[in-house]
Design a protein around this motif. Structure first.
Motif, PDB file in Angstrom:
ATOM      1  N   VAL A   1       5.652 -16.370   6.609  1.00  0.00           N
ATOM      2  CA  VAL A   1       4.786 -15.206   5.843  1.00  0.00           C
ATOM      3  C   VAL A   1       5.331 -14.906   4.672  1.00  0.00           C
ATOM      4  O   VAL A   1       6.973 -15.003   4.586  1.00  0.00           O
ATOM      5  N   PRO A   2       4.963 -14.517   3.685  1.00  0.00           N
ATOM      6  CA  PRO A   2       5.544 -14.119   2.283  1.00  0.00           C
ATOM      7  C   PRO A   2       6.498 -12.756   2.556  1.00  0.00           C
ATOM      8  O   PRO A   2       6.255 -11.977   3.795  1.00  0.00           O
TER       9      PRO A   2
ATOM     10  N   TYR B   1       7.182  -9.453   1.502  1.00  0.00           N
ATOM     11  CA  TYR B   1       6.645  -8.776   0.266  1.00  0.00           C
ATOM     12  C   TYR B   1       7.642  -7.575   0.127  1.00  0.00           C
ATOM     13  O   TYR B   1       7.615  -7.075  -0.887  1.00  0.00           O
TER      14      TYR B   1
ATOM     15  N   LYS C   1       2.947 -23.764   3.198  1.00  0.00           N
ATOM     16  CA  LYS C   1       2.495 -24.142   4.730  1.00  0.00           C
ATOM     17  C   LYS C   1       1.531 -25.062   4.787  1.00  0.00           C
ATOM     18  O   LYS C   1       2.008 -25.824   5.908  1.00  0.00           O
TER      19      LYS C   1
ATOM     20  N   SER D   1      -3.431 -19.793  -8.643  1.00  0.00           N
ATOM     21  CA  SER D   1      -4.233 -20.425  -7.608  1.00  0.00           C
ATOM     22  C   SER D   1      -5.182 -21.568  -8.149  1.00  0.00           C
ATOM     23  O   SER D   1      -5.474 -22.554  -7.512  1.00  0.00           O
TER      24      SER D   1
ATOM     25  N   TYR E   1       2.257 -10.152  -4.914  1.00  0.00           N
ATOM     26  CA  TYR E   1       1.756 -10.357  -3.704  1.00  0.00           C
ATOM     27  C   TYR E   1       0.954 -11.391  -3.857  1.00  0.00           C
ATOM     28  O   TYR E   1       0.771 -12.379  -2.875  1.00  0.00           O
TER      29      TYR E   1
ATOM     30  N   ARG F   1       1.712 -15.238  -2.244  1.00  0.00           N
ATOM     31  CA  ARG F   1       0.942 -15.693  -1.186  1.00  0.00           C
ATOM     32  C   ARG F   1       0.451 -17.181  -1.489  1.00  0.00           C
ATOM     33  O   ARG F   1       0.209 -17.919  -0.682  1.00  0.00           O
ATOM     34  N   ILE F   2      -0.191 -17.577  -2.877  1.00  0.00           N
ATOM     35  CA  ILE F   2      -0.501 -18.738  -3.175  1.00  0.00           C
ATOM     36  C   ILE F   2       0.596 -19.803  -2.809  1.00  0.00           C
ATOM     37  O   ILE F   2       0.419 -20.970  -2.326  1.00  0.00           O
TER      38      ILE F   2
ATOM     39  N   VAL G   1       3.348 -19.732  -0.857  1.00  0.00           N
ATOM     40  CA  VAL G   1       3.459 -19.699   0.498  1.00  0.00           C
ATOM     41  C   VAL G   1       2.356 -20.307   1.226  1.00  0.00           C
ATOM     42  O   VAL G   1       2.462 -21.427   2.276  1.00  0.00           O
ATOM     43  N   THR G   2       1.018 -20.304   0.963  1.00  0.00           N
ATOM     44  CA  THR G   2      -0.244 -20.780   1.385  1.00  0.00           C
ATOM     45  C   THR G   2      -0.004 -22.274   1.269  1.00  0.00           C
ATOM     46  O   THR G   2      -0.465 -22.990   2.098  1.00  0.00           O
ATOM     47  N   ALA G   3       0.173 -22.761  -0.047  1.00  0.00           N
ATOM     48  CA  ALA G   3       0.102 -24.128  -0.568  1.00  0.00           C
ATOM     49  C   ALA G   3       1.331 -24.936   0.325  1.00  0.00           C
ATOM     50  O   ALA G   3       1.177 -25.769   0.866  1.00  0.00           O
TER      51      ALA G   3
END
Lengths: 340, 218
Positions: free
Chosen positions: B199-200, B202, B80, B36, B69, B73-74, B76-78
């Protein structure tokens, strides 16, 4: 004429994925909030991993919708702001990384904002803050009494030593069979009941502005347990009213004491629990008597939203309080740390 | 074509800029820092090292999971938000395939990530020069079950990061950390994604949902 400061802000500290564009700290150009409450209801409270998963599902959509509603291009923006903490860490990280990616892509300065500062500045969306002021922030995650002598100057007078007030509402709601989130349901039911149980008022030691509601919560649970064992039926409306009366008495007494001791020009009550009718009317009554200006933002700015982050970020922008791209989320940040 | 590639699925971080599948610059780290805090800082540095304007990239490829997880998520968020902001195409790749491709060799590979209590997130791939085959789809399973499946393949190699905790008792494995620059030439491994829809992966529902489903099973 000074140039407009137009800030896109992102808030994902709990279970709302929120984005907003605010001009000059008080003019809301767009405000989008996606609440996850329907998803968390089944668990009886916010589950951090589930919250984080929902944030990543909707984050870019929320940003796009915010830009579309304001009818702005990235080039029209002055800066990007984001809730740095406190909050659920996994949830915060989604908003923070989205904000960093957006600020990097568009070469915009990045402004980290304290969540509680946001709740206080929500008031600025409707009227100017008048210093010095006292703010009571009450929500599912926070119970804090803060003194501000000027913009961005925060002094914590008192805070919860255990449960946040909203958390206690949720737990009491569960034992009397009300859905999550408990606050609005207890508030509604309490209007049909009387304070017959006279639960303890946790004022703590004299002179303290701290709060502690976990003992009160246990007292409610124990009382109900006793009744159940003796097979006595309880009037849940009376339980709701008795619990709420205790909470309202403690919150208002401590807050009014704090106000009296500081000679303030304004009292702000904000956060999700500020929507509570019992709490609002008691504050209105007391402030009327004492001739103190009471400000409670509209409900949509009391619950978590990004417009309040944009309102606070405006002052941080003017102070050039920027973060680098290594900004990280923090589940706890002392609000006094960001004071100037 | 210039691609930005991102993998923060587990403790290591791997980002790269490729031009026509070939490396321009990469940052790979196994330093114990939170993704992050580092990911966007390092992406910025990567563009500076490569001396490329971020507006010049054509697409982003992100490791979609499985893995930690939060880590997934980090990334994928970055990815996206960057794809959305820069208006470029977005692709995802299995984080397990990233490991298999990172060997840079041909063979039959079983990359695994810890899944706690003797379980793993694992898959089996056969890698050839420019193509590959999925022999076992990425899934959550016991490590014993995976080892059972491996018996039917010719000298499979278990790939594992020796610095990650591993609850299953690894046995023989090849220490491997991700170098995501290596995945791009395997076209079939890259999945085109909608920016808002990604989305990830998981491969597991959250614990709270698992318990809830159990309690509410009809």
């Amino acid at each position: 004429m000074t140039e407009d400061v137009i800030i896109l802000s992102i808030e994902t500290s709990c279970d709302e994925t929120a984005c907003s564009i605010v001009r000059n700290g008080n003019d809301i150009l767009s405000n989008v909030v996606i609440s996850q409450i329907e998803s968390h209801k089944r668990f009886g409270g916010v589950v951090p991993e589930v919250a984080s998963r929902h944030h990543v599902e909707s984050i870019t959509m929320v940003i796009e919708e915010t830009m579309a509603q304001a009818d702005l291009k990235p080039a029209d923006l002055t800066a990007v702001a984001v809730t740095e903490g406190p909050g659920l860490i996994g949830a915060l990280l989604v908003g923070i990384n989205a904000a960093k990616a957006f600020s990097f892509a568009h070469d915009l300065p990045l402004i980290p904002v304290h969540h509680i500062a946001g709740h206080i500045y929500a008031n600025q969306l409707e009227e100017e803050l008048k210093f010095p002021l006292v703010a009571l922030i009450v929500s599912g995650g926070h119970t804090e009494l803060i003194y501000m002598k000027d913009h961005l100057s925060f002094e914590v007078m008192g805070e919860t030593r255990d449960d946040a007030v909203g958390e206690s509402y949720d737990k009491v709601a569960r034992v009397i069979g009300l859905p999550y989130p408990g606050g609005p349901y207890i508030d509604r039911l309490s209007s049909e009941g009387e304070d017959t149980f006279n639960f303890p008022r946790p004022y703590l030691e004299p002179g303290s502005y701290d709060f502690s509601f976990s003992g009160l919560k246990s007292s409610v649970i124990n009382t109900l347990h006793n009744y159940k064992q003796k097979d006595i039926e309880v009037n849940t409306a009376d339980v709701a009213q008795s619990f709420q009366q205790s909470v309202v008495d403690v919150l208002t007494k401590k807050t009014m004491d704090a106000v009296a001791g500081c000679d303030v020009n304004q009292l702000i009550v904000a956060g999700g629990v500020a929507a509570n009718k019992g709490l609002r009317s008691k504050f209105e009554e007391l402030c009327d008597v004492k001739n103190i200006q009471l400000s409670i933002p509209a409900l949509k700015y009391c619950t978590d939203n990004a417009a309040m982050i944009g309102a606070a970020a405006y002052h941080l922008y003017k102070k050039k309080h920027f973060a680098a791209l290594d900004l990280n989320g923090r589940n706890y940040i002392d609000i006094e740390e960001i004071a100037y | 074509m210039i691609s930005l590639l991102i993998d923060t699925s587990n403790r290591p971080l791997s980002i790269a800029l490729n031009r026509d599948d070939a490396l321009i610059a990469e940052i790979n780290a196994t330093v114990k820092k939170t993704h992050s805090g580092t990911i966007m800082d390092y992406v910025d540095k990567l563009f500076k090292i490569a001396d490329i304007d971020k507006k010049k990239i054509d697409r982003i490829i992100v490791a979609r999971g499985p893995g930690s997880y939060t880590g997934v998520r980090i990334g994928v968020t970055a990815a996206k938000t960057l794809a959305f902001s820069l208006g470029v195409e977005l692709y995802s790749v299995s984080s397990l395939f990233v490991i298999a491709a990172s060997t840079g060799r041909e063979g039959i590979f079983a990359p695994v990530f810890d899944g706690r209590r003797g379980n793993v997130f694992g898959a089996v791939y056969q890698i050839k020069e420019d193509c590959y085959e999925i022999l076992v789809e990425p899934q959550y399973m016991s490590f014993d079950a995976l080892k059972g499946k491996l018996k039917s393949f010719n000298s499979p190699e278990v790939l594992l990061d020796r610095d990650e905790k591993f609850s299953a008792g690894a046995g023989e494995f090849t220490h491997t950390v991700p170098r995501i620059t290596a995945v791009e030439k395997y076209r079939a491994a890259l999945k085109s994604e909608g920016v808002h829809q990604l989305v990830p992966e998981y491969l597991r529902v959250s614990e709270a949902e698992r318990n809830w489903l159990e309690k509410n099973r009809l």
